[in-house]
Design a protein around this motif. Structure first.
Motif, mmCIF file in Angstrom:
data_model
loop_
_atom_site.group_PDB
_atom_site.id
_atom_site.type_symbol
_atom_site.label_atom_id
_atom_site.label_comp_id
_atom_site.label_asym_id
_atom_site.label_seq_id
_atom_site.Cartn_x
_atom_site.Cartn_y
_atom_site.Cartn_z
ATOM 1 N N GLY A 14 0.671 -1.223 -0.030
ATOM 2 C CA GLY A 14 0.148 -0.082 0.012
ATOM 3 C C GLY A 14 0.849 1.277 0.045
ATOM 4 O O GLY A 14 2.005 1.199 0.734
ATOM 5 N N GLY A 46 -0.242 4.483 0.188
ATOM 6 C CA GLY A 46 -0.905 5.670 1.036
ATOM 7 C C GLY A 46 0.157 6.518 1.708
ATOM 8 O O GLY A 46 1.368 6.039 1.963
ATOM 9 N N GLY A 61 1.979 4.182 4.175
ATOM 10 C CA GLY A 61 3.015 3.130 3.774
ATOM 11 C C GLY A 61 4.031 3.895 3.351
ATOM 12 O O GLY A 61 5.222 3.293 3.575
ATOM 13 N N GLY A 64 -0.027 6.905 -3.980
ATOM 14 C CA GLY A 64 -0.589 8.160 -2.988
ATOM 15 C C GLY A 64 -1.902 7.356 -2.234
ATOM 16 O O GLY A 64 -1.872 8.267 -1.666
ATOM 17 N N ASP A 74 -0.239 -1.226 4.904
ATOM 18 C CA ASP A 74 -0.922 0.300 4.868
ATOM 19 C C ASP A 74 -2.260 -0.229 4.144
ATOM 20 O O ASP A 74 -2.451 0.456 3.418
ATOM 21 C CB ASP A 74 -0.191 0.930 3.944
ATOM 22 N N TYR A 118 -18.366 17.252 -0.467
ATOM 23 C CA TYR A 118 -18.910 16.060 0.089
ATOM 24 C C TYR A 118 -19.805 16.035 1.228
ATOM 25 O O TYR A 118 -19.768 17.092 2.196
ATOM 26 C CB TYR A 118 -17.693 15.037 0.227
ATOM 27 N N LEU A 144 -15.843 4.543 -3.851
ATOM 28 C CA LEU A 144 -14.697 4.949 -2.916
ATOM 29 C C LEU A 144 -14.215 3.643 -2.381
ATOM 30 O O LEU A 144 -12.836 3.383 -2.478
ATOM 31 C CB LEU A 144 -15.039 5.804 -1.754
HETATM 32 C C1 LIG Z 1 -12.880 11.776 -0.325
HETATM 33 C C2 LIG Z 1 -11.749 11.857 0.630
HETATM 34 C C3 LIG Z 1 -11.449 13.260 1.103
HETATM 35 C C4 LIG Z 1 -10.424 13.209 2.107
HETATM 36 N N1 LIG Z 1 -9.979 14.735 2.512
HETATM 37 C C5 LIG Z 1 -8.975 14.607 3.390
HETATM 38 C C6 LIG Z 1 -8.270 15.836 3.557
HETATM 39 O O1 LIG Z 1 -8.576 16.980 3.014
HETATM 40 N N2 LIG Z 1 -7.432 16.001 4.429
HETATM 41 C C7 LIG Z 1 -6.722 14.845 5.237
HETATM 42 O O2 LIG Z 1 -5.803 15.005 5.881
HETATM 43 N N3 LIG Z 1 -7.231 13.490 4.815
HETATM 44 C C8 LIG Z 1 -8.367 13.517 4.089
HETATM 45 N N4 LIG Z 1 -8.983 12.153 3.670
HETATM 46 C C9 LIG Z 1 -8.262 10.952 4.560
HETATM 47 C C10 LIG Z 1 -6.974 10.627 3.968
HETATM 48 O O3 LIG Z 1 -6.952 10.656 2.727
HETATM 49 C C11 LIG Z 1 -6.738 9.088 4.521
HETATM 50 O O4 LIG Z 1 -6.899 9.438 5.985
HETATM 51 C C12 LIG Z 1 -5.325 8.843 4.290
HETATM 52 O O5 LIG Z 1 -5.000 8.696 2.721
HETATM 53 C C13 LIG Z 1 -4.923 7.528 5.097
HETATM 54 O O6 LIG Z 1 -3.575 7.241 4.602
HETATM 55 P P1 LIG Z 1 -3.245 5.658 4.375
HETATM 56 O O7 LIG Z 1 -1.729 5.528 3.991
HETATM 57 O O8 LIG Z 1 -3.635 4.975 5.912
HETATM 58 O O9 LIG Z 1 -4.314 4.976 3.542
HETATM 59 P P2 LIG Z 1 -4.328 5.264 1.967
HETATM 60 O O10 LIG Z 1 -4.196 6.457 1.567
HETATM 61 O O11 LIG Z 1 -6.097 4.639 2.193
HETATM 62 O O12 LIG Z 1 -3.664 4.109 1.290
HETATM 63 C C14 LIG Z 1 -3.863 2.885 1.158
HETATM 64 C C15 LIG Z 1 -3.203 2.379 -0.041
HETATM 65 O O13 LIG Z 1 -2.900 0.853 -0.083
HETATM 66 C C16 LIG Z 1 -3.415 0.372 -1.001
HETATM 67 N N5 LIG Z 1 -3.907 -1.147 -0.929
HETATM 68 C C17 LIG Z 1 -4.849 -1.505 -0.009
HETATM 69 N N6 LIG Z 1 -4.790 -2.909 -0.017
HETATM 70 C C18 LIG Z 1 -3.961 -3.255 -0.809
HETATM 71 C C19 LIG Z 1 -3.420 -4.551 -1.099
HETATM 72 N N7 LIG Z 1 -3.851 -5.642 -0.732
HETATM 73 N N8 LIG Z 1 -2.536 -4.775 -2.039
HETATM 74 C C20 LIG Z 1 -1.673 -3.669 -2.570
HETATM 75 N N9 LIG Z 1 -2.216 -2.183 -2.117
HETATM 76 C C21 LIG Z 1 -3.417 -2.114 -1.355
HETATM 77 C C22 LIG Z 1 -4.532 1.295 -1.661
HETATM 78 O O14 LIG Z 1 -4.712 1.029 -3.129
HETATM 79 C C23 LIG Z 1 -4.276 2.575 -1.233
HETATM 80 O O15 LIG Z 1 -3.223 2.879 -2.187
HETATM 81 C C24 LIG Z 1 -9.766 11.972 2.687
HETATM 82 C C25 LIG Z 1 -10.281 10.741 2.308
HETATM 83 C C26 LIG Z 1 -11.215 10.819 1.082
HETATM 84 C C27 LIG Z 1 -11.436 9.437 0.554
#
Ligand SMILES: Cc1cc2nc3c(=O)[nH]c(=O)nc-3n(C[C@H](O)[C@H](O)[C@H](O)COP(=O)(O)OP(=O)(O)OC[C@H]3O[C@@H](n4cnc5c(N)ncnc54)[C@H](O)[C@@H]3O)c2cc1C
Length: 470
Positions: free
Chosen positions: A11, A13, A16, A40, A252, A359, A400
């Motif tokens: 992942g 994000g 990650g 991303g 992640d 949203y 989503l």
């Molecule tokens: C519409 C929307 C608006 C938002 N607005 C804001 C904002 O304005 N400001 C803010 O701070 N936060 C905002 N957020 C929240 C923020 O985007 C998330 O809290 C943050 O991205 C979480 O980061 P993460 O790395 O934990 O997970 P994520 O960013 O969700 O990344 C996880 C990644 O792992 C990948 N993945 C999952 N499972 C697998 C697998 N089995 N194999 C390979 N890859 C995998 C996914 O494809 C994804 O790319 C928003 C979210 C959304 C959806």
């Protein structure tokens, strides 16, 4: 080839990538595997409106990223990330009334009148970035003990209780809107937490990343590649056999992938916590391509100087929306979170083209297109808005979840911000990313400190792994 890695991160994000970058800087050989075609996760920007137009797919505004100790450690601003911070962090539009919360608390007395001092006492901190660093490091030992002693109990209060301290509807409405980012009923214990954290950060600023949120992910990838790391996209991990052997694993991802890959090795405590893990409500988002900025009816000068607006007539509208959503009902007139990134970052689109997004919260798993309800609320506050719309992209909660496996049923934070999960996400531990399976870490926003683009869960997982291997 894959056996040459010390760590694999599933992942890409912000969490990650932060885990990978932190490990890479410390000399570990890292491999990042991402299911999507682009890196991303929630920090992606695409050209779905056409080439040369940068639309943020998910996150757009970065109060926590701006003060993130993880991003500061990784010196992302030396890797192409540039924050653009408007003077007005947030404009709350309540009918003809517009409340502006500005950086440095400028003009607070004019905005909040008799509640200005109370707002400062309850919501603000003399050192917002420092206190935010403590909050994002929870449940660690805080550096600012006195500030945390005030913040902690207040954060655990329901908004309905905390907002009683304000004498005016304006202050209560502004606070409720910020708190309701978490998508919790205002009567729920812990529903004030997001209001206090994000409210306090209106003082330091609610910036956007120049060019789009992708710039944050790209800066992290630049750190990783600059230290010899490898990032692969289009690889969905569904089986342990896909992972290189003998290296640490950082997920992640949602807790369900951890259970699927390592469920047979999880200890009873972590396993039980994952089985009890709750997801939150969903979101339906509309992106707008506009021929001109939103024609706000009231205080257009304030709304021209911010990337973020809230639309709610008062606390009651926010309460009704969140109660409906919690009860599984689609809100008829939802309160709205939105923004106009091109106000602050005009370079995202050619001359004469403007972008906005908005949203609302919806029940988990809801596939209802809320674009008409959302557009109607913007039109109410900005008559003529509909005539400026040249294109829309609607993303329902089910869309989503399809785009990103972490957004279970459309929950953008991969886990509810319930009282239990404010304290134990997914377990109550100094580093809840440590799963108990040797060398396996859960590092997404399903772990403390939860949602937002700040990378702190990834940072903490990486630090734990580095000290375990020392
Ligand atoms: C519409 C929307 C608006 C938002 N607005 C804001 C904002 O304005 N400001 C803010 O701070 N936060 C905002 N957020 C929240 C923020 O985007 C998330 O809290 C943050 O991205 C979480 O980061 P993460 O790395 O934990 O997970 P994520 O960013 O969700 O990344 C996880 C990644 O792992 C990948 N993945 C999952 N499972 C697998 C697998 N089995 N194999 C390979 N890859 C995998 C996914 O494809 C994804 O790319 C928003 C979210 C959304 C959806």
């Amino acid at each position: 080839m894959r056996d040459v890695f010390d760590a694999v991160i599933v992942g890409s994000g912000p969490n990650g990538l932060t885990a990978a970058a932190t490990l890479a800087v410390a000399g570990r050989r890292v491999l990042v595997l991402e299911a999507a075609d682009a890196v991303g996760g929630g920090a992606r920007t695409d050209d779905a409106f056409g080439s040369g137009i940068a639309r943020d797919v998910c996150s757009a505004v970065h109060p926590t990223g701006f003060v993130s100790p993880a991003f500061a450690d990784l010196r992302l601003t030396e890797h192409g990330l540039r924050w653009l911070t408007p003077d007005v962090s947030l404009a709350h539009v309540a009918d003809s009334d517009v409340i502006a919360l500005r950086r440095g608390n400028r003009c607070l007395a004019e905005e909040l009148g008799v509640d200005a001092r109370r707002w400062e006492r309850i919501v603000c901190s003399p050192d917002p970035a420092g206190l935010a660093a403590d909050v994002l490091a929870m449940p660690g030992v805080p550096r600012r003990l006195l500030d945390m002693a005030r913040f902690g109990p207040a954060a655990l209060s329901p908004v309905d209780v905390l907002a009683r301290a304000f004498r005016t509807d304006r202050a209560a409405t502004a606070f409720a809107g910020i708190a309701a980012h978490a998508g919790r009923p205002l009567s729920a214990a812990g529903s004030s937490a997001a209001g206090l954290l994000l409210g306090m950060l209106t003082t330091s600023g609610w910036p956007v990343a120049e060019g789009g949120s992708q710039a944050i992910a790209d800066a992290l990838v630049s750190v990783i590649r600059g230290h010899g790391g490898v990032v692969e996209t289009g690889v969905e991990v569904t089986d342990r056999a896909q992972l290189p052997s003998g290296c640490d694993v950082f997920l992640d991802t949602s807790p369900s992938l951890l259970r699927r890959l390592f469920g047979d090795q999880l200890g009873r405590r972590y396993g039980r916590a994952l089985r009890r893990f709750d997801y939150g409500s969903g979101v339906c988002k509309v992106d707008y391509l506009l021929s001109e900025p939103i024609p706000w009816a009231h205080r257009p000068d304030v709304l021209a100087d911010t990337a973020t607006f809230h639309l709610a007539e008062g606390v009651e509208m926010i309460r009704a929306t969140e109660n409906d959503v919690a009860a599984g009902r689609v809100p008829r007139r939802p309160w709205i979170l939105g923004g106009e990134p091109t106000r602050v970052d005009p370079g995202r689109a050619p001359a004469g083209v403007h972008l906005a997004w908005a949203y609302c919260h919806v029940p988990a798993g809801c596939d209802v297109d809320m674009s008409e309800a959302i557009t109607a609320e913007v039109e109410r506050a900005a008559p003529g808005f509909r005539d400026t719309v040249r294109g829309t992209i609607v993303t329902t909660a089910t869309d989503l979840a399809r785009h990103n496996a972490n957004y279970v049923a459309g929950d953008i934070n991969c886990g509810a911000a319930s009282l239990r999960q404010l304290l134990a996400r997914p377990i109550l531990a100094r580093t809840p990313q440590v799963t108990g399976v040797p060398g396996v870490y859960l590092c997404s926003s399903a772990t403390a400190p939860g949602g937002g683009v700040h990378g702190m869960a990834g940072h903490r997982a990486a630090r734990a792994a580095l000290s375990a291997r020392r």
